[in-house]
Enzyme design. Structure first.
Site, PDB file in Angstrom:
ATOM      1  N   ASP A  66       0.886  -1.162   0.000  1.00  0.00           N
ATOM      2  CA  ASP A  66       0.000   0.000   0.000  1.00  0.00           C
ATOM      3  C   ASP A  66       0.933   1.224   0.000  1.00  0.00           C
ATOM      4  OD1 ASP A  66      -2.220   1.818   0.853  1.00  0.00           O
ATOM      5  OD2 ASP A  66      -1.161   1.780   2.759  1.00  0.00           O
ATOM      6  N   ASP A  77      -1.644  -0.688   6.076  1.00  0.00           N
ATOM      7  CA  ASP A  77      -1.846  -0.107   7.404  1.00  0.00           C
ATOM      8  C   ASP A  77      -3.289   0.315   7.683  1.00  0.00           C
ATOM      9  OD1 ASP A  77      -1.733   2.023   5.503  1.00  0.00           O
ATOM     10  OD2 ASP A  77      -1.556   3.407   7.188  1.00  0.00           O
ATOM     11  N   ASP A 125      -7.280  -1.480   3.866  1.00  0.00           N
ATOM     12  CA  ASP A 125      -6.399  -2.565   3.445  1.00  0.00           C
ATOM     13  C   ASP A 125      -6.816  -3.919   4.019  1.00  0.00           C
ATOM     14  OD1 ASP A 125      -4.694  -0.770   2.043  1.00  0.00           O
ATOM     15  OD2 ASP A 125      -3.713  -0.240   3.934  1.00  0.00           O
TER      16      ASP A 125
HETATM   17  P1  ADP Z   1      -5.495   6.187  -0.153  1.00  0.00           P
HETATM   18  O1  ADP Z   1      -5.613   4.773  -0.671  1.00  0.00           O
HETATM   19  O2  ADP Z   1      -4.276   6.860  -0.689  1.00  0.00           O
HETATM   20  O3  ADP Z   1      -5.613   6.274   1.337  1.00  0.00           O
HETATM   21  P2  ADP Z   1      -8.314   7.044  -0.574  1.00  0.00           P
HETATM   22  O4  ADP Z   1      -8.910   5.827  -1.216  1.00  0.00           O
HETATM   23  O5  ADP Z   1      -8.719   7.341   0.814  1.00  0.00           O
HETATM   24  O6  ADP Z   1      -6.713   7.055  -0.790  1.00  0.00           O
HETATM   25  O7  ADP Z   1      -8.682   8.316  -1.484  1.00  0.00           O
HETATM   26  C1  ADP Z   1      -8.406   8.332  -2.870  1.00  0.00           C
HETATM   27  C2  ADP Z   1      -8.422   9.745  -3.392  1.00  0.00           C
HETATM   28  O8  ADP Z   1      -9.701  10.379  -3.127  1.00  0.00           O
HETATM   29  C3  ADP Z   1      -7.403  10.668  -2.732  1.00  0.00           C
HETATM   30  O9  ADP Z   1      -6.150  10.590  -3.349  1.00  0.00           O
HETATM   31  C4  ADP Z   1      -8.066  12.032  -2.930  1.00  0.00           C
HETATM   32  O10 ADP Z   1      -7.854  12.522  -4.237  1.00  0.00           O
HETATM   33  C5  ADP Z   1      -9.532  11.727  -2.767  1.00  0.00           C
HETATM   34  N1  ADP Z   1      -9.971  11.920  -1.365  1.00  0.00           N
HETATM   35  C6  ADP Z   1     -10.323  10.954  -0.473  1.00  0.00           C
HETATM   36  N2  ADP Z   1     -10.707  11.493   0.701  1.00  0.00           N
HETATM   37  C7  ADP Z   1     -10.562  12.830   0.576  1.00  0.00           C
HETATM   38  C8  ADP Z   1     -10.798  13.958   1.427  1.00  0.00           C
HETATM   39  N3  ADP Z   1     -11.254  13.832   2.681  1.00  0.00           N
HETATM   40  N4  ADP Z   1     -10.542  15.185   0.928  1.00  0.00           N
HETATM   41  C9  ADP Z   1     -10.098  15.354  -0.338  1.00  0.00           C
HETATM   42  N5  ADP Z   1      -9.862  14.351  -1.190  1.00  0.00           N
HETATM   43  C10 ADP Z   1     -10.097  13.105  -0.762  1.00  0.00           C
HETATM   44 MG    MG Z   2      -2.455   3.310   3.796  1.00  0.00          MG
END
Ligand code: ADP
Ligand code: MG
Length: 307
Positions: A38, A252, A256
């Site tokens: 991840d 983490d 996941d």
């Molecule tokens: P990761 O796997 O990196 O933790 P997420 O699946 O949580 O990512 O989110 C994917 C994408 O959605 C982020 O890269 C962002 O562009 C957008 N995103 C998610 N949550 C938020 C938030 N609270 N504010 C702004 N953008 C968000």
């Molecule tokens: Mg992570």
């Protein structure tokens, strides 16, 4: 393996901060031929910082002037974005709020907000509709993200996560957060590749940011799976394993957990969420990606002794 060999392996693991949940896992780890990391919180620290706030020119719609009555300045954009994000626990959100506070902006509570998992946040602040998130979030709201394309791409090539801010149905600006790659991430990837293990990365983040981070730690761009929605991470791991590969998933987050459960070996980062640790077979207490290599080596050594 004999109970004695398993006991020795488990103990050596524990002494090195590598907790195996059982003897069968110790046996399984040596067969891992692919490690899927991840990104956020696993290869990176997961401690985002606000790096950029950019106000878009209100005439970026091509000069029609239609419904572009007002251009918001950087502080106004950041204040609205931070307020919208103030109810979210997401690391991207927390960095935006901290960045606004650092700049001395007041961050009012939003009148309402809604998380859109994997996409961003929708909120009402001072009676205004505020969206903060990725291109899909704006697309779904009928707002064209195209005027911000160049700005977004530039930030993403720098490995930053860029987010669009729209106010009352108008694209207003872009904010970006950046994370730092963990010490030891590059060494871990190199050591795994040295052993002949394929190294991959999976993330909900966009393709360009993901590739920039992958490149910085030595993962091949074709081994990056980006823009994977939280509920699709386990399917992505199953797809990787569908040709008989034995994958170790390292993660983490709550997101996941299902992927950790379907992987040949699920490995949780010790500083990660309880949900991930519970779903995993192995926990790395030091949260150091280099301990992934250690886990495989300990398994190897334990099973060789008993042959
Ligand atoms: P990761 O796997 O990196 O933790 P997420 O699946 O949580 O990512 O989110 C994917 C994408 O959605 C982020 O890269 C962002 O562009 C957008 N995103 C998610 N949550 C938020 C938030 N609270 N504010 C702004 N953008 C968000
Ligand atoms: Mg992570």
């Amino acid at each position: 393996a004999t109970p004695a060999a398993t006991m020795v392996g488990t103990t050596i693991g524990a002494q090195n901060g590598v907790l195996f949940k059982g003897g069968d896992i110790l046996e399984r780890a040596k067969d891992v031929d692919t490690v899927v990391f991840d990104k956020t919180g696993t290869l990176t620290e997961g401690e985002m910082e606000l790096t950029d706030v950019i106000a878009l020119d209100a005439r970026a719609d091509g000069g029609t002037g239609a419904a572009t009555a007002e251009a918001l300045d950087e502080d106004a954009i950041l204040r609205l974005a931070a307020s919208a994000e103030s109810g979210s626990e997401h690391p991207l959100a927390r960095a935006i709020v901290a960045g606004a506070e650092d700049r001395g902006l007041d961050v009012p509570d939003p009148e309402s907000f809604e998380n859109v998992p994997g996409h961003g946040i929708r909120a009402v602040v001072d009676g205004r509709d505020v969206l903060v998130g990725n291109r899909k979030l704006l697309d779904d709201a009928g707002i064209d993200p195209a005027p911000a394309a160049e700005t977004m791409e530039r930030l993403e090539r720098e490995g930053k996560t860029a987010m669009l801010v729209a106010v009352d149905g108008q694209l207003a600006g872009v904010v970006a957060d950046a994370d730092t790659v963990k010490e030891g991430a590059t060494e871990a990837v190199a050591a795994l590749r040295e052993r002949g293990v394929d190294v991959m990365m999976i993330t909900g983040d966009n393709e360009r940011t993901a590739r920039a981070v992958a490149e910085s730690v030595g993962i091949d761009p074709e081994n990056v799976r980006a823009e994977v929605l939280p509920e699709d991470k386990s399917d992505a791991v199953e797809a990787i394993q569908s040709d008989g590969r034995k994958a170790m998933m390292v993660g983490d987050g709550v997101n996941d957990a299902p992927a950790l459960a379907v992987a040949h070996v699920g490995t949780a980062i010790g500083s990660g969420t309880d949900v991930a640790i519970e779903a995993a077979d192995v926990t790395l207490m030091r949260s150091d990606p280099q301990d992934v290599v250690k886990a495989i080596r300990i398994s190897d050594a334990t099973l060789q002794k008993i042959k």
